[in-house]
Write a protein that holds these residues in place. Structure first.
Motif, mmCIF file in Angstrom:
data_model
loop_
_atom_site.group_PDB
_atom_site.id
_atom_site.type_symbol
_atom_site.label_atom_id
_atom_site.label_comp_id
_atom_site.label_asym_id
_atom_site.label_seq_id
_atom_site.Cartn_x
_atom_site.Cartn_y
_atom_site.Cartn_z
ATOM 1 N N ASP A 131 0.935 -1.230 0.023
ATOM 2 C CA ASP A 131 -0.046 -0.017 0.094
ATOM 3 C C ASP A 131 0.843 1.427 -0.089
ATOM 4 O OD1 ASP A 131 -2.012 -1.957 0.739
ATOM 5 O OD2 ASP A 131 -3.139 -0.301 1.692
ATOM 6 N N PHE A 132 0.488 2.167 -0.838
ATOM 7 C CA PHE A 132 1.421 3.327 -0.794
ATOM 8 C C PHE A 132 0.575 4.490 -1.468
ATOM 9 C CE2 PHE A 132 1.913 1.570 -4.968
ATOM 10 C CZ PHE A 132 1.839 2.635 -5.896
ATOM 11 N N TRP A 133 1.045 5.754 -1.327
ATOM 12 C CA TRP A 133 0.588 6.904 -1.840
ATOM 13 C C TRP A 133 1.978 7.559 -2.618
ATOM 14 C CZ3 TRP A 133 -4.005 9.585 -1.985
ATOM 15 C CH2 TRP A 133 -4.846 9.123 -0.786
ATOM 16 N N ILE A 134 1.447 7.990 -3.576
ATOM 17 C CA ILE A 134 2.480 8.772 -4.484
ATOM 18 C C ILE A 134 2.085 10.377 -4.903
ATOM 19 C CG2 ILE A 134 1.664 7.770 -6.853
ATOM 20 C CD1 ILE A 134 4.861 7.830 -7.386
ATOM 21 N N PHE A 135 2.989 11.197 -4.475
ATOM 22 C CA PHE A 135 2.724 12.391 -4.677
ATOM 23 C C PHE A 135 3.389 13.012 -5.873
ATOM 24 C CE2 PHE A 135 2.143 11.153 -0.500
ATOM 25 C CZ PHE A 135 0.801 11.783 -0.040
ATOM 26 N N ASP A 136 2.707 13.890 -6.796
ATOM 27 C CA ASP A 136 3.307 14.397 -8.048
ATOM 28 C C ASP A 136 4.271 13.624 -8.890
ATOM 29 O OD1 ASP A 136 2.069 16.727 -7.210
ATOM 30 O OD2 ASP A 136 3.747 17.175 -5.668
ATOM 31 N N GLN A 137 3.868 12.257 -8.798
ATOM 32 C CA GLN A 137 4.470 11.294 -9.416
ATOM 33 C C GLN A 137 6.143 11.250 -9.165
ATOM 34 O OE1 GLN A 137 3.492 10.573 -13.551
ATOM 35 N NE2 GLN A 137 1.631 11.324 -13.007
ATOM 36 N N ALA A 138 6.490 11.778 -7.656
ATOM 37 C CA ALA A 138 7.967 11.826 -7.404
ATOM 38 C C ALA A 138 8.114 11.653 -5.890
ATOM 39 C CB ALA A 138 8.432 13.447 -7.501
ATOM 40 N N ARG A 139 7.113 11.428 -4.971
ATOM 41 C CA ARG A 139 7.375 11.086 -3.600
ATOM 42 C C ARG A 139 6.413 10.172 -3.170
ATOM 43 N NH1 ARG A 139 6.107 16.383 -0.488
ATOM 44 N NH2 ARG A 139 4.416 16.137 -1.883
ATOM 45 N N VAL A 140 6.857 9.020 -2.599
ATOM 46 C CA VAL A 140 6.243 7.792 -2.138
ATOM 47 C C VAL A 140 6.181 7.909 -0.786
ATOM 48 C CG1 VAL A 140 6.317 5.339 -2.130
ATOM 49 C CG2 VAL A 140 6.839 6.433 -4.482
ATOM 50 N N VAL A 141 5.070 7.460 -0.224
ATOM 51 C CA VAL A 141 4.916 7.106 1.265
ATOM 52 C C VAL A 141 4.344 5.854 1.438
ATOM 53 C CG1 VAL A 141 3.700 7.568 3.578
ATOM 54 C CG2 VAL A 141 4.584 9.683 1.732
ATOM 55 N N LEU A 142 5.131 4.913 1.903
ATOM 56 C CA LEU A 142 4.792 3.472 2.165
ATOM 57 C C LEU A 142 3.680 3.516 3.363
ATOM 58 C CD1 LEU A 142 8.188 1.937 1.603
ATOM 59 C CD2 LEU A 142 6.215 1.910 -0.176
#
Length: 172
Positions: free
Chosen positions: A116-127
């Motif tokens: 599961d993750f979020w990706i922000f601005d296609q550049a920063r990932v939060v697991l």
């Protein structure tokens, strides 16, 4: 870097163009939702006041030209939690979130093993880190190459269907 509370909110709100999420679990055990889930099990309805804070944020993002989306991987029969979450998704979609469903009940899961993750601005990932029962144990900023997460996002979007189309097809 681990993110909690206001740090998570600030990190999320700092997106410039887009936040996108992959959800892979059939249950997320969130203590703050326990009472709302019990009420939903009894009534089949989600209290609009409970979704208002997120819906208001979605409206704010949209008015600033920022998009939020997600794909949730599911298997039928849907868990009680997923039925509850789907009611939230109805509000999210109405507020502009691009919610999609990838049903892998009768097919191989093209995202098997993906976190599961979020990706922000296609550049920063939060697991997003969870116990087996769906209890969240952390959020951690990923420091490596985001290319594999962009590929997971591409596959998820290509294989999923819009939420409204999905629920019409399964009759919920």
């Amino acid at each position: 870097m681990r993110l909690a509370g206001s740090e998570w909110r600030a990190f999320f709100d700092s997106m410039e163009r887009e936040a996108w999420r992959l959800e892979t679990l059939p249950v997320y055990s969130v203590p703050q939702e326990a009472e709302a889930i019990r009420e939903f099990a009894d009534s089949g309805v989600v209290d609009p006041a409970a979704v208002k804070p997120w819906v208001d944020r979605l409206h704010g993002y949209a008015s600033a030209g920022r998009n939020v989306g997600r794909v949730h991987v599911v298997r039928r029969p849907l868990t009680e939690y997923l039925k509850f979450e789907f009611e939230h998704y109805r509000h999210n979609v109405a507020a502009g979130e691009d919610v999609r469903i990838l049903d892998v009940t009768d097919r191989p899961d093209p995202l098997a093993g993906a976190p599961d993750f979020w990706i922000f601005d296609q550049a920063r990932v939060v697991l997003m880190q969870y116990e087996v029962d769906g209890t969240q144990v952390g959020r951690e900023v990923y420091e490596g190459d985001v290319t594999p997460f962009l590929e997971l996002r591409r596959v998820a979007i290509a294989e999923a269907v819009p939420f409204e189309e999905y629920v019409k097809g399964i009759g919920t």
